[in-house]
Design a protein around this motif. Structure first.
Motif, PDB file in Angstrom:
ATOM      1  N   ALA A  29       1.153  -1.256   0.606  1.00  0.00           N
ATOM      2  CA  ALA A  29      -0.775   0.123   0.052  1.00  0.00           C
ATOM      3  C   ALA A  29       1.108   1.466   0.142  1.00  0.00           C
ATOM      4  O   ALA A  29       0.921   2.276  -0.719  1.00  0.00           O
ATOM      5  CB  ALA A  29      -1.157  -0.075   1.562  1.00  0.00           C
ATOM      6  N   LEU A  30       2.155   1.357   0.725  1.00  0.00           N
ATOM      7  CA  LEU A  30       2.516   2.236   1.055  1.00  0.00           C
ATOM      8  C   LEU A  30       3.685   2.131  -0.041  1.00  0.00           C
ATOM      9  O   LEU A  30       4.853   3.340   0.109  1.00  0.00           O
ATOM     10  CB  LEU A  30       3.089   2.915   2.440  1.00  0.00           C
ATOM     11  N   PHE A  86      -2.221   4.605  15.379  1.00  0.00           N
ATOM     12  CA  PHE A  86      -1.257   5.473  14.332  1.00  0.00           C
ATOM     13  C   PHE A  86      -0.505   4.401  14.200  1.00  0.00           C
ATOM     14  O   PHE A  86       0.456   4.799  13.097  1.00  0.00           O
ATOM     15  CB  PHE A  86      -0.280   6.366  15.645  1.00  0.00           C
ATOM     16  N   ILE A  87       0.481   2.728  13.814  1.00  0.00           N
ATOM     17  CA  ILE A  87       0.260   2.542  12.811  1.00  0.00           C
ATOM     18  C   ILE A  87      -0.082   2.368  11.641  1.00  0.00           C
ATOM     19  O   ILE A  87       0.572   2.356  10.557  1.00  0.00           O
ATOM     20  CB  ILE A  87       1.201   0.732  14.016  1.00  0.00           C
ATOM     21  N   TRP A  88      -1.259   2.485  11.645  1.00  0.00           N
ATOM     22  CA  TRP A  88      -2.254   2.335  10.760  1.00  0.00           C
ATOM     23  C   TRP A  88      -2.247   3.844   9.653  1.00  0.00           C
ATOM     24  O   TRP A  88      -2.433   3.624   9.056  1.00  0.00           O
ATOM     25  CB  TRP A  88      -3.281   1.616  10.628  1.00  0.00           C
ATOM     26  N   ALA A  89      -2.773   4.849  10.484  1.00  0.00           N
ATOM     27  CA  ALA A  89      -2.715   5.957  10.411  1.00  0.00           C
ATOM     28  C   ALA A  89      -1.613   7.243  10.164  1.00  0.00           C
ATOM     29  O   ALA A  89      -0.950   8.109  10.458  1.00  0.00           O
ATOM     30  CB  ALA A  89      -3.895   7.236  12.078  1.00  0.00           C
ATOM     31  N   VAL A  90      -1.085   6.614   9.143  1.00  0.00           N
ATOM     32  CA  VAL A  90       0.128   7.415   8.628  1.00  0.00           C
ATOM     33  C   VAL A  90      -0.473   8.169   7.481  1.00  0.00           C
ATOM     34  O   VAL A  90      -0.750   8.027   6.582  1.00  0.00           O
ATOM     35  CB  VAL A  90       1.085   5.970   7.451  1.00  0.00           C
ATOM     36  N   PRO A  91      -0.308   9.805   8.318  1.00  0.00           N
ATOM     37  CA  PRO A  91      -0.250  11.078   7.374  1.00  0.00           C
ATOM     38  C   PRO A  91       0.392  11.038   5.975  1.00  0.00           C
ATOM     39  O   PRO A  91       0.907  10.500   5.653  1.00  0.00           O
ATOM     40  CB  PRO A  91       0.491  11.946   8.397  1.00  0.00           C
ATOM     41  N   GLN A  95       3.730   9.732   3.440  1.00  0.00           N
ATOM     42  CA  GLN A  95       2.574   8.405   2.151  1.00  0.00           C
ATOM     43  C   GLN A  95       4.161   9.415   1.005  1.00  0.00           C
ATOM     44  O   GLN A  95       4.299   8.446   0.292  1.00  0.00           O
ATOM     45  CB  GLN A  95       1.461   8.656   2.028  1.00  0.00           C
ATOM     46  N   GLU A  96       4.355  10.681   1.221  1.00  0.00           N
ATOM     47  CA  GLU A  96       4.977  11.318  -0.199  1.00  0.00           C
ATOM     48  C   GLU A  96       6.540   9.752  -0.134  1.00  0.00           C
ATOM     49  O   GLU A  96       6.923  10.823  -1.490  1.00  0.00           O
ATOM     50  CB  GLU A  96       3.931  12.782   0.025  1.00  0.00           C
ATOM     51  N   SER A  97       6.576   9.970   0.568  1.00  0.00           N
ATOM     52  CA  SER A  97       8.341  10.385   0.704  1.00  0.00           C
ATOM     53  C   SER A  97       9.014   8.710   0.946  1.00  0.00           C
ATOM     54  O   SER A  97       8.166   7.893   3.093  1.00  0.00           O
ATOM     55  CB  SER A  97       9.239  11.234   1.501  1.00  0.00           C
TER      56      SER A  97
END
Length: 460
Positions: A29-30, A86-91, A95-97
């Motif tokens: 996903a990331l 918060f492990i899953w709530a990545v801003p 996610q852009e880097s």
């Protein structure tokens, strides 16, 4: 026993979700490379392993109105649920880097693992204190393991059905929002389960402020290192520690890679993923419930041998029929055979781990008989340290395995047949080899019910 086991449900939701879905989330996903994802997760687990003995010593030597275990279980459990979210709530900005994703994963996994240590080490030690009967310990750990798998079945296994249903050409595991939805639901459930285990075991939270430091073993840093040295060098415990390390490496490598096998090697639909994953939870839970009966009939070492033999045989059979092409993977018979023997593999594993925890409780009692000092927290913490060191090692290795066989997260949809075959081969062949080594270590384990009773009688 049931009330106590609700705490294992909280641990199960958190850890089985991390073990089963975190690699998929961060690689697919990331877009993080499998090697970096494995490094980030292994760093956190290794820190978790290092902090466990410290937490065990602190808990053993805590004197408070609410006892030595429950205050830590409450605070640690609620922080565990929060950090898990918060492990899953990545801003979105993170996610852009890829670099930002890597460090986010490291930081929040460290926070999660610290909270887990504060909750879980006192929780396991509480179980040692609750049940002092040789066979009763096997029952308690078996029931606890059954609850672990029940939560795993209701949570991570059913997540395929509720959160990860493919839509057309888009794989559900490629969508970050699906992981966040799962994490939110499981975080709330974890917090409720922590409150439930505190309530159901509150009568064990006795005021121990009158206990002297000498009875507790002493709270100085020097006594911490002395306790850890004595536990690690305990001749009864040494074989169990080595066994647990190898058995955990076997289980974690399989659990980390089996998700990729469901998706690519077996090419399961969402429903079949839930069936296959859920069946492993049922098998593992049933194994935990069977462990007490096997320990009663064959003693605990015999139960370990029975579980390990089943795991080895099951994965060896799957390797034989699928890697050689005897059975095609896309037929009802092939699917049925895979699910059946994959379940038996986890049934055998479900026998081994709770039995080894019950062994450690026996060894802790033997030490108390010999020295007069309570060190349940120290023994449970070192056991947990060994277990988590194995998990850290396995997560690191699994990331490099994926890279080594040619799996690339940005080209997952274009994997060649040779890469997919190697993926299946690693999952099916590594387990039996490591598991066989674990069983070999236990051949000279000498603690039996008769020995414990003999030492009790000698003390009386």
């Amino acid at each position: 026993m049931f009330g106590y086991s609700f705490g294992e449900c909280a641990n199960s939701l958190v850890m089985n979700s991390i073990n089963g879905f975190a690699m998929l989330y961060y690689t697919e996903a990331l877009g993080l490379s499998p090697a970096l994802a494995g490094i980030a997760m292994s760093i956190a687990v290794f820190w978790d392993a290092l902090s466990d003995p410290i937490m065990g010593h602190i808990s053993d030597n805590t004197r408070s109105r609410f006892g030595r275990r429950h205050p830590y279980m409450l605070v640690g459990g609620l922080l565990m649920a929060l950090s898990f979210y918060f492990i899953w709530a990545v801003p979105g900005a993170v996610q852009e880097s890829a670099t930002a994703v890597f460090w986010y994963l490291v930081i929040f996994n460290l926070l999660l693992r610290t909270a887990l240590t504060v909750f879980f080490v006192p929780y396991v030690a509480l179980g040692f204190e609750m049940c002092t009967d040789y066979e009763g310990r096997s029952k308690l750990q078996g029931i606890r393991w059954g609850f672990n798998m029940a939560a795993n079945l209701a949570g991570p296994a059913m997540a395929w059905q509720f959160f990860f249903r493919d839509e057309g050409a888009i794989r559900a595991t490629d969508v970050p929002a699906n992981f966040l939805n799962m994490g939110t639901v499981f975080a709330v459930a974890t917090a409720l389960l922590v409150l439930l285990v505190i309530a159901r075991t509150s009568h064990y939270a006795t005021d121990n402020r009158s206990v002297s430091a000498s009875q507790a073993g002493g709270a100085m840093m020097g006594t911490f290192f002395r306790d850890m040295k004595e536990v690690l060098l305990d001749p009864y415990a040494r074989r169990v520690f080595i066994f647990v390390f190898l058995a955990a490496v076997n289980m974690v490598l399989v659990s980390s890679l089996q998700m990729y096998v469901y998706v690519y090697f077996m090419d399961f639909s969402a429903s079949l993923k839930s069936v296959a994953h859920g069946a492993t939870m049922v098998g593992c839970g049933v194994g935990g419930l069977l462990s007490a009966g096997l320990a009663h009939r064959f003693d605990k070492k015999g139960a370990v041998f029975a579980g390990g033999s089943m795991s080895i045989a099951s994965n060896a059979i799957l390797a034989l029929v699928f890697l050689t092409g005897i059975l095609p993977v896309d037929t009802p018979l092939g699917i049925g055979v895979f699910v059946a023997f994959h379940t038996l593999y986890w049934l055998g594993s479900g026998i081994m781990l709770p039995t080894s925890i019950a062994m450690m409780a026996d060894i802790s009692e033997i030490n108390k008989i010999r020295t007069g000092l309570l060190k349940d927290g120290a023994y449970s913490a070192v056991f947990s340290f060994i277990l988590k060191a194995a998990i850290s090692f396995s997560m690191l290795v699994s990331g490099y395995i994926l890279s080594g066989i040619g799996f690339e997260s940005d080209r997952a949809g274009e994997l060649g047949a040779d890469v997919i075959w190697r993926l299946g081969a690693v999952m099916l062949l590594v387990g039996p080899v490591v598991c066989a080594a674990a069983i070999a270590v236990m051949r000279k384990y000498r603690v039996t019910g008769a020995l414990v009773e003999e030492m009790r009688d000698a003390t009386v």
